[in-house]
Enzyme design. Structure first.
Site, PDB file in Angstrom:
ATOM      1  N   LYS A 125     -26.551  -1.447  11.861  1.00 20.39           N
ATOM      2  CA  LYS A 125     -27.385  -2.503  12.458  1.00 20.39           C
ATOM      3  C   LYS A 125     -28.817  -2.008  12.581  1.00 20.39           C
ATOM      4  O   LYS A 125     -29.057  -0.852  12.937  1.00 20.39           O
ATOM      5  CB  LYS A 125     -26.839  -2.896  13.839  1.00 20.39           C
ATOM      6  CG  LYS A 125     -25.510  -3.627  13.746  1.00 20.39           C
ATOM      7  CD  LYS A 125     -25.068  -4.129  15.095  1.00 20.39           C
ATOM      8  CE  LYS A 125     -23.659  -4.674  15.048  1.00 20.39           C
ATOM      9  NZ  LYS A 125     -23.527  -6.048  14.613  1.00 20.39           N
ATOM     10  N   LYS A 131     -14.306  -8.977  25.453  1.00 23.06           N
ATOM     11  CA  LYS A 131     -14.263 -10.247  24.723  1.00 23.06           C
ATOM     12  C   LYS A 131     -14.127 -11.399  25.708  1.00 23.06           C
ATOM     13  O   LYS A 131     -13.702 -11.210  26.840  1.00 23.06           O
ATOM     14  CB  LYS A 131     -13.071 -10.254  23.773  1.00 23.06           C
ATOM     15  CG  LYS A 131     -13.214  -9.264  22.624  1.00 23.06           C
ATOM     16  CD  LYS A 131     -12.229  -9.573  21.528  1.00 23.06           C
ATOM     17  CE  LYS A 131     -12.286  -8.531  20.431  1.00 23.06           C
ATOM     18  NZ  LYS A 131     -13.499  -8.616  19.598  1.00 23.06           N
ATOM     19  N   GLU A 184     -19.013  -9.733  24.203  1.00 15.68           N
ATOM     20  CA  GLU A 184     -18.756 -10.736  23.165  1.00 15.68           C
ATOM     21  C   GLU A 184     -18.308 -12.029  23.824  1.00 15.68           C
ATOM     22  O   GLU A 184     -17.688 -11.996  24.902  1.00 15.68           O
ATOM     23  CB  GLU A 184     -17.636 -10.267  22.241  1.00 15.68           C
ATOM     24  CG  GLU A 184     -18.016  -9.102  21.375  1.00 15.68           C
ATOM     25  CD  GLU A 184     -16.871  -8.736  20.441  1.00 15.68           C
ATOM     26  OE1 GLU A 184     -16.694  -9.423  19.427  1.00 15.68           O
ATOM     27  OE2 GLU A 184     -16.156  -7.779  20.762  1.00 15.68           O
ATOM     28  N   LYS A 221     -22.681 -13.507  24.262  1.00 12.78           N
ATOM     29  CA  LYS A 221     -22.749 -12.355  23.360  1.00 12.78           C
ATOM     30  C   LYS A 221     -24.055 -11.614  23.597  1.00 12.78           C
ATOM     31  O   LYS A 221     -25.131 -12.222  23.617  1.00 12.78           O
ATOM     32  CB  LYS A 221     -22.672 -12.830  21.908  1.00 12.78           C
ATOM     33  CG  LYS A 221     -22.759 -11.667  20.927  1.00 12.78           C
ATOM     34  CD  LYS A 221     -22.176 -12.020  19.583  1.00 12.78           C
ATOM     35  CE  LYS A 221     -22.270 -10.834  18.639  1.00 12.78           C
ATOM     36  NZ  LYS A 221     -21.112  -9.970  18.673  1.00 12.78           N
ATOM     37  N   PHE A 257       0.822  -1.222   0.000  1.00 12.81           N
ATOM     38  CA  PHE A 257       0.000   0.000   0.000  1.00 12.81           C
ATOM     39  C   PHE A 257       0.856   1.273   0.000  1.00 12.81           C
ATOM     40  O   PHE A 257       0.365   2.344  -0.309  1.00 12.81           O
ATOM     41  CB  PHE A 257      -0.928   0.039   1.222  1.00 12.81           C
ATOM     42  CG  PHE A 257      -1.834  -1.159   1.329  1.00 12.81           C
ATOM     43  CD1 PHE A 257      -2.521  -1.622   0.220  1.00 12.81           C
ATOM     44  CD2 PHE A 257      -1.997  -1.821   2.543  1.00 12.81           C
ATOM     45  CE1 PHE A 257      -3.343  -2.736   0.309  1.00 12.81           C
ATOM     46  CE2 PHE A 257      -2.817  -2.928   2.643  1.00 12.81           C
ATOM     47  CZ  PHE A 257      -3.486  -3.393   1.523  1.00 12.81           C
ATOM     48  N   HIS A 313     -18.001   2.193  18.635  1.00 11.41           N
ATOM     49  CA  HIS A 313     -19.355   1.635  18.759  1.00 11.41           C
ATOM     50  C   HIS A 313     -20.068   2.166  20.004  1.00 11.41           C
ATOM     51  O   HIS A 313     -21.219   2.606  19.937  1.00 11.41           O
ATOM     52  CB  HIS A 313     -19.326   0.103  18.841  1.00 11.41           C
ATOM     53  CG  HIS A 313     -18.597  -0.547  17.697  1.00 11.41           C
ATOM     54  ND1 HIS A 313     -18.591  -0.033  16.436  1.00 11.41           N
ATOM     55  CD2 HIS A 313     -17.865  -1.696  17.629  1.00 11.41           C
ATOM     56  CE1 HIS A 313     -17.873  -0.815  15.638  1.00 11.41           C
ATOM     57  NE2 HIS A 313     -17.425  -1.831  16.344  1.00 11.41           N
TER      58      HIS A 313
HETATM   59  C1  BG6 Z   1     -15.441  -4.720  15.446  1.00 15.60           C
HETATM   60  C2  BG6 Z   1     -14.295  -4.962  16.387  1.00 15.60           C
HETATM   61  O1  BG6 Z   1     -15.542  -3.353  15.137  1.00 15.60           O
HETATM   62  O2  BG6 Z   1     -16.657  -5.131  16.057  1.00 15.60           O
HETATM   63  C3  BG6 Z   1     -14.244  -6.421  16.791  1.00 15.60           C
HETATM   64  O3  BG6 Z   1     -13.086  -4.589  15.754  1.00 15.60           O
HETATM   65  C4  BG6 Z   1     -15.578  -6.878  17.332  1.00 15.60           C
HETATM   66  O4  BG6 Z   1     -13.233  -6.646  17.757  1.00 15.60           O
HETATM   67  C5  BG6 Z   1     -16.692  -6.515  16.363  1.00 15.60           C
HETATM   68  O5  BG6 Z   1     -15.528  -8.288  17.501  1.00 15.60           O
HETATM   69  C6  BG6 Z   1     -18.052  -6.814  16.953  1.00 15.60           C
HETATM   70  O6  BG6 Z   1     -18.998  -6.614  15.966  1.00 15.60           O
HETATM   71  P1  BG6 Z   1     -20.386  -7.382  15.989  1.00 15.60           P
HETATM   72  O7  BG6 Z   1     -21.126  -6.847  14.818  1.00 15.60           O
HETATM   73  O8  BG6 Z   1     -20.051  -8.845  15.891  1.00 15.60           O
HETATM   74  O9  BG6 Z   1     -21.010  -7.028  17.302  1.00 15.60           O
END
Ligand code: BG6
Length: 454
Positions: A173, A317, A207, A322, A81, A231
């Protein structure tokens, strides 16, 4: 939709395999994309067949016509890149493809955002003529406030803001898109929304999975930069923002930015960090790593509506299960009653179950007991189970030039500012057993007389 060329930097990434190529597949299937080409870039030796087959074999019953069409319309460009020559090759490829609309997607580590943007500009690949040129940046956007500012400046030197789409896939989402609709198009909630009636808010992003093969990225970023900065703070902005004048892109982004400006820098003393026990054995993490894979924190918004209302955020994590949700607890009006009714609360469940419910009190028949009941909306019951994946929605928006679910430069910079104090020094995180919750996180909220929502 006119002919579009998708140029994906980092085509060999897990993100491309798991999210981007399947999203393009679904757009073709839904006939949202009819004429297209794909240019995939990465630094190792790959073939088009290998790249397309790798994502197709993860799908249930993929349509072979679409898979073959994708193979036929894809070119693989191998290169570094940072190598200027690669962009000369890219220019030639785009000329052969007769440059139509171009969607650049940077599915790379953020360190490559600058060189890619710079080289596109140097080769005039940023210029819009008859057709549009748009550029999409994956998250995290930069590494800290300073770096995000530099990046925004570099991008601004080559692309107009209307060409720039900074991804936060949570905004794609279904239930996240519903937050502003729920709040602003239903007259019930807005009059209650603020410090007079709301006790506190919890934003939970749990998660079950670990870091997978992403040690190189994750060990540098950790949960605060990977999840909280983007997020979690986007969810917070959607929950806390004022009603936009119109429910459209710039108005929404103005209000999200306005409320983020009032969020106080999170204080290290209001945070607890954890690391899952097997993290240090993950392939690729540095020895003695202090990277946090879990964080719980409390923050405040310093404006009239929210002054004194705590917002608790918890993300990590390798936790028990989840679950992504937002919990809004209203104030308890009968605190001193002997038979104390529970406070009302609203829960917006983003995933795995999608929907929202409000818990209210009623009298149990034949007794004077007060009971809680759920007023429940389950997304799947009302709509087709097959709601589009976040990335499909996001691509669709880019193709239509709709920036409402993308993060503007000023929002990104505010978010980096909010987490600045908690990312300056690395403390030893508390260790939690894999797939359990970190008990010490309870202390953060329990000392305020509250509990995490379960
Ligand atoms: C991503 C993160 O932005 O979101 C990840 O980099 C995480 O670490 C993921 O697992 C979670 O996304 P979702 O849509 O599975 O909740």
């Amino acid at each position: 939709m006119p002919n579009t060329t998708f140029v994906i930097f980092g085509i060999s990434s897990d993100l491309s395999k798991i999210k981007l190529l399947p999203a393009i597949y679904h757009l073709i299937k839904d006939k949202k994309v009819t004429k297209f080409s794909i240019v995939g870039m990465a630094s190792s030796e790959y073939t088009v067949d290998f790249l397309i087959d790798s994502f197709a074999k993860e799908m249930d019953n993929p349509d072979n016509n679409i898979i073959n069409k994708m193979k036929k319309n894809m070119v693989y460009l191998r290169g570094d890149f940072e190598d200027p020559e690669v962009y000369v090759s890219l220019k030639n490829i785009l000329q052969i493809l007769k440059r139509k609309n171009i969607l650049y997607y940077l599915a790379t580590l953020p360190i490559y955002f600058k060189p890619i943007t710079f080289n596109l500009k140097k080769n005039k690949l940023n210029k819009e003529k008859k057709n549009w040129v748009r550029i999409v940046f994956e998250k995290p956007f930069g590494n800290d406030l300073q770096n995000a500012k530099e990046l925004n400046k570099c991008i601004g030197g080559g692309f107009k803001e209307k060409q720039v789409f900074r991804i936060d896939h949570y905004l794609g989402k279904e239930l996240v898109q519903n937050i502003s609709i729920l709040r602003f198009t239903n007259i019930l909630l807005e009059p209650l929304w603020g410090r007079n009636n709301i006790d506190h808010v919890q934003i939970i992003l749990n998660e079950e999975v670990g870091i997978g093969k992403r040690a190189k990225f994750y060990d540098k970023y950790g949960v605060t930069k990977d999840i909280i900065q983007n997020h979690a703070l986007q969810l917070l902005a959607l929950i806390a923002m004022k009603k936009p004048w119109v429910l459209q892109s710039e108005y929404l982004r103005n209000e999200k930015h306005r409320v983020l400006k009032y969020v106080q820098n999170i204080s290290p003393k209001n945070c607890i960090f954890g690391q899952y026990a097997s993290y240090k054995n993950e392939k690729g993490v540095k020895e003695g790593t202090k990277t946090a894979t879990f964080a719980a924190m409390k923050l405040f918004i310093n404006n009239d509506r929210w002054k004194g209302v705590p917002f608790y955020i918890k993300a990590g994590k390798k936790l028990k299960k989840k679950e992504v949700l937002i919990y809004i607890q209203f104030k308890n009006r009968y605190k001193n009653n002997k038979k104390q009714p529970q406070p009302n609360y609203l829960v917006i469940t983003v995933q795995p179950s999608k929907g929202f419910y409000m818990v209210v009190n009623i009298k149990e028949p034949r007794t004077n007991e007060i009971k809680e009941v759920k007023m429940n909306f389950v997304h799947e019951d009302a709509f087709d189970v097959n709601t589009p994946e976040a990335y499909e929605t996001l691509f669709d928006n880019v193709l239509n030039g709709d920036q409402s679910v993308f993060v503007r430069s000023d929002e990104i910079e505010e978010s980096w500012r909010i987490i600045e104090d908690i990312t300056k020094e690395e403390k030893d995180p508390l260790i939690y057993r894999d797939n359990t919750d970190l008990k010490e996180a309870n202390y953060l909220i329990e000392k305020d007389g509250r509990k995490w929502f379960r």
